[in-house]
Scaffold this active site. Structure first.
Site, PDB file in Angstrom:
ATOM      1  N   TYR A  36      61.358  53.856  30.585  1.00  0.00           N
ATOM      2  CA  TYR A  36      59.992  54.383  30.611  1.00  0.00           C
ATOM      3  C   TYR A  36      59.898  55.569  31.572  1.00  0.00           C
ATOM      4  CZ  TYR A  36      55.007  54.709  31.558  1.00  0.00           C
ATOM      5  OH  TYR A  36      53.737  55.182  31.735  1.00  0.00           O
TER       6      TYR A  36
ATOM      7  N   LYS B 177      59.230  59.606  30.938  1.00  0.00           N
ATOM      8  CA  LYS B 177      58.090  60.228  31.607  1.00  0.00           C
ATOM      9  C   LYS B 177      58.544  61.489  32.352  1.00  0.00           C
ATOM     10  CE  LYS B 177      53.724  59.336  31.697  1.00  0.00           C
ATOM     11  NZ  LYS B 177      52.981  59.282  30.432  1.00  0.00           N
TER      12      LYS B 177
END
Lengths: 359, 472
Positions: free
Chosen positions: A148, A152
């Site tokens: 994740y 990002k």
């Protein structure tokens, strides 16, 4: 709140505007910029507010995005899209990398003036070291803590590189430890500890500082960033003094000792642990490992995990002077007041649940 | 020295060592040359010793350019305070005297014998001509600074003397509290800072940040006000702001009662929180000091104050008596507070004590945590924590294997747990099987006996028995 002449905003498109952060941005925009036409684009529409136009769309589809941009013709795009934690790596990549790329390119082509991207403070976190009063000069962690965070960071990089390409100003805001009304992770987790009667346990020595951020302040930072970039003339050359093309840490500016935060939550709920059992971090990690093993065997989600144990022992706080100087950011709501508001909201939600069951 | 003090020090050898170290081995940075001093100046230093037991030594260690000026500044303000404090002086005499005290400094030979017999520093005023004589010898700029502060202080004190509301009911709001502390302590800091800058011992930028200067004075004054609750109450004086104590109790004088203990602790906690908000500005101020003796002079009172604050925080004894940090601890602090980093470490140490005493029962629990966190963050700004080589090695390993040593250790532990789980499972299954067999009539007792005899196989073939069967 000092009343001051606010930069005029014609219209804005909040992508992911039905989400936890997005809905608060919408609310604050309505409050501080009544002149602004607000549009929300999200995959699934929920938490809708009157006076706002909601449009269903998919950021991973160029056709879908183009269709909405042509209809809305936004001056500002605020990208708060964030897939829920726990989904697979493929979805993170699809939404955070491909989706961001689509939105960036489509926005630039559509003549959008300002693009605000919601990033994460975790992009500088390698999963192993303390973050002690870290500022924006810290490098992106490599390797990243998890998929994740990695996606990002890639998204943020694309956003900053797109600055002034095609005349669009871009900016990224790195958020940390979000909580508030609509929270589905942080506060529920701590209320869960209370419900399970585990408040007397403390892992680590509680001398680590942590930055929690009340969601309204994070939303406020997005609006300030928008105002600053709208006010920029396209002819102003890019310097260290111009806020565009930069990333900013955004927190409450009130780091506190980690365990003091959940204890405050429990105290507001009327509970104070009679004593504390303090476990060294290593013991906590071993217990976390065991809990993960049994949860895996039983095919359930573990209540305790090694990550959560380490999470509660890390220093993780940030230097937000850059956001204060360049964006004029000051938290609107103090940490304690934010907690009180949040628990009030949770009380209302629980009351509604009870009423629903009563029907 | 009392027996109890001796016993205390024997139980705290570090503090005993610090006292000996301070008394025997401490070398002052600067020392007065007494033989060069006039009789009047010597008398002034004697008064300094008499009226300021705790800070006289530190003042006298200041560099020569400041030592006399600060001494006289101190004595002049002490003189003002002696007039202001004396309840036996009628207001019509007190007020004009306070307001014109700066002009008194120009009156050669002036003295005052109007103090009541109980006023312990009255002798200073009886012989105040000594101070005036020495004041006239200071440089023009130092005289101007001292007179300016004296005028402001005198006016402030006169205003409070006239304030019937203040004298009967004490301080009302937190803003009033800050203003009162500004007059009695903040102005002193202002004057001292101007003296420091004038002699080149401090960064002139400090003068552009009056809030830093003010915080230095307020932190000291507020700490004393908190600590002196009982003493002041016995003198029928109140300095804790009503805005704070009325949140916790109806009658200020009842904070000491056992049934009010929780409210009293929360009240003193909120008073301490108010004081803690000055700490980061105090450290900021100290970063602007250039001279070692001036740094000692400014840092030592601050570390004493944070130690006192940690002592009084959620301490119910404050409502019954005067609490003080032990002499040995005071000596330790004076020895340790030699530079900004060690001073920050001292502040950290005492803030940890406050943090440990903090409890969710307190309505200001999180605010105290946040305020201490803010100071920690400020200290990190000026002294960033170095990235340890271990951390660098960890990162290198993480790049190589995708795992941190911590994760590797956790994985090993996980493997151990897995093995334990397997062994446990096998044990349980074996137990169940053996039990089931026993239920079905297996004679484990016979088997066990045979094994003990050494018979590991079934009984051997017996041809004779077999033959008998054949005959039948």
């Amino acid at each position: 709140m000092t009343s001051r002449k606010r930069q005029h905003l014609n219209n804005a498109l909040i992508v992911g505007g039905c989400g936890f952060l997005g809905q608060h941005i919408v609310t604050l925009l309505q409050e501080h910029h009544p002149e602004c036409d607000i549009f929300v684009m999200d995959l699934r529409l929920s938490n809708t507010l009157p006076g706002v136009t909601y449009l269903e769309g998919d950021v991973t589809s160029r056709e879908s995005v183009d269709s909405i941009l042509n209809k809305v013709k936004p001056e500002v795009v605020i990208d708060t899209v964030s897939p829920v934690h726990g989904l697979g790596e493929a979805i993170y990549y699809k939404v955070n990398v491909d989706g961001t790329k689509v939105l960036l390119e489509a926005s630039s082509d559509a003549g959008v003036k300002v693009f605000v991207f919601t990033s994460s403070a975790s992009v500088v976190f390698d999963g192993a070291s303390d973050l002690i009063n870290v500022n924006e000069s810290a490098p992106i962690a490599s390797p990243a803590m998890d998929p994740y965070t990695e996606t990002k960071a890639i998204g943020e990089k694309m956003v900053l590189e797109a600055n002034r390409k095609g005349g669009m100003f871009t900016i990224a805001l790195r958020l940390s430890g979000l909580f508030g009304p609509g929270d589905r992770q942080l506060i529920p987790g701590m209320l869960g500890v209370l419900a399970r009667g585990q408040t007397k346990f403390q892992i680590g020595n509680n001398e680590n500082l942590f930055d929690f951020t009340y969601i309204v302040n994070a939303a406020w930072a997005h609006i300030l960033a928008t105002e600053k970039l709208i006010a920029l003339s396209p002819h102003t050359p890019k310097t260290l003094e111009t806020p565009d093309g930069e990333t900013y840490f955004i927190t409450n500016g009130e780091p506190c000792y980690f365990w003091d935060f959940p204890r405050t939550i429990w105290a507001i709920r009327g509970h104070i642990a009679p004593f504390h059992i303090v476990m060294p971090a290593a013991v906590g990690i071993a217990m976390g490992g065991a809990a993960e093993l049994f949860a895996w065997l039983l095919n359930r989600e573990p209540g305790l995990s090694r990550f959560r144990v380490r999470f509660s022992c890390w220093n993780r706080y940030f230097d937000i002077r850059k956001a204060k100087q360049m964006l004029g950011y000051q938290p609107l709501v103090k940490l304690h007041d934010g907690l009180v508001e949040t628990l009030k909201w949770f009380n209302e939600q629980e009351a509604m649940e009870v009423a629903k069951k009563g029907q | 020295m009392k027996t109890s003090d001796i016993l205390y020090l024997l139980a705290h050898p570090n503090q005993l060592r610090a006292i000996i170290q301070w008394k025997v081995w401490h070398n002052p940075l600067h020392q007065r040359k007494i033989e060069n001093e006039s009789l009047t100046l010597r008398r002034c230093f004697e008064f300094l010793d008499l009226t300021s037991r705790s800070f006289s030594a530190v003042i006298q260690e200041l560099c020569p350019e400041l030592c006399v000026s600060v001494t006289l500044f101190y004595l002049i303000l002490r003189g003002l305070d002696t007039i202001e404090d004396d309840m036996t002086i009628p207001l019509e005499i007190k007020e004009p005297l306070l307001r014109s005290f700066d002009k008194v400094l120009d009156k050669e030979g002036w003295t005052f014998d109007g103090n009541g017999p109980k006023e312990k520093d009255k002798q200073l005023l009886v012989e105040f001509s000594n101070v005036i004589t020495e004041f006239a010898l200071l440089s023009e700029s130092h005289r101007a600074i001292i007179k300016d502060i004296t005028k402001k202080m005198g006016n402030g004190m006169a205003d409070y003397a006239n304030n019937a509301e203040h004298n009967v009911n004490g301080v009302n709001t937190i803003a009033d509290y800050d203003l009162y502390c500004h007059y009695v302590a903040g102005l002193v800091g202002d004057g001292l800072t101007r003296l420091f800058v004038d002699t080149g011992k401090a960064n002139p930028a400090l003068l552009e940040r009056p809030h830093l200067i003010n915080s230095m004075g307020l932190f000291l004054q507020k700490t004393n006000i908190i600590r002196d609750y009982r003493e002041d109450l016995d003198d029928k004086r109140r300095f804790w702001p009503k805005e704070i104590w009325t949140k916790h109790i109806e009658k200020y004088e009842e904070l000491h009662l056992p049934e009010n203990e929780e409210a009293a602790l929360n009240c003193i906690s909120e008073m301490c929180l108010n004081s803690l908000q000055h700490v980061d500005e105090c450290l900021f101020y100290l970063a602007g000091i250039k001279d070692q003796s001036v740094f000692n002079f400014t840092a030592i009172p601050q570390v004493m104050a944070i130690a006192t604050l940690a002592l009084v925080f959620r301490n119910k004894d404050v409502f019954h008596k005067n609490v003080k940090i032990p002499k040995g601890e005071a000596c330790e602090l004076m020895i340790e507070a030699g530079n900004l980093r060690s001073t920050c470490d001292i502040f950290r140490k005492y803030m940890k004590i406050i943090h440990k005493k903090n409890t969710p029962k307190d309505p200001n629990f999180l605010n105290i945590s946040v305020t201490i966190g803010k100071v920690e963050q400020f200290i990190e700004t000026i002294f960033p924590t170095a990235v340890e080589p271990r951390v660098v090695a960890q990162r290198a390993q993480m790049r190589a294997t995708g795992e941190t040593p911590e994760q590797a250790a956790a994985a090993k532990k996980e493997m151990m747990f897995l093995i334990c789980a397997i062994v446990a499972t096998l044990s349980v299954i074996s137990g169940v099987m053996i039990f089931a067999a026993w239920l079905m009539g297996a004679r484990f007792d016979i088997a066990f006996q045979e094994l003990r005899k050494g018979n590991f196989g079934p009984p051997g073939y017996n041809p004779v028995a077999d033959a008998r069967h054949g005959e039948l």
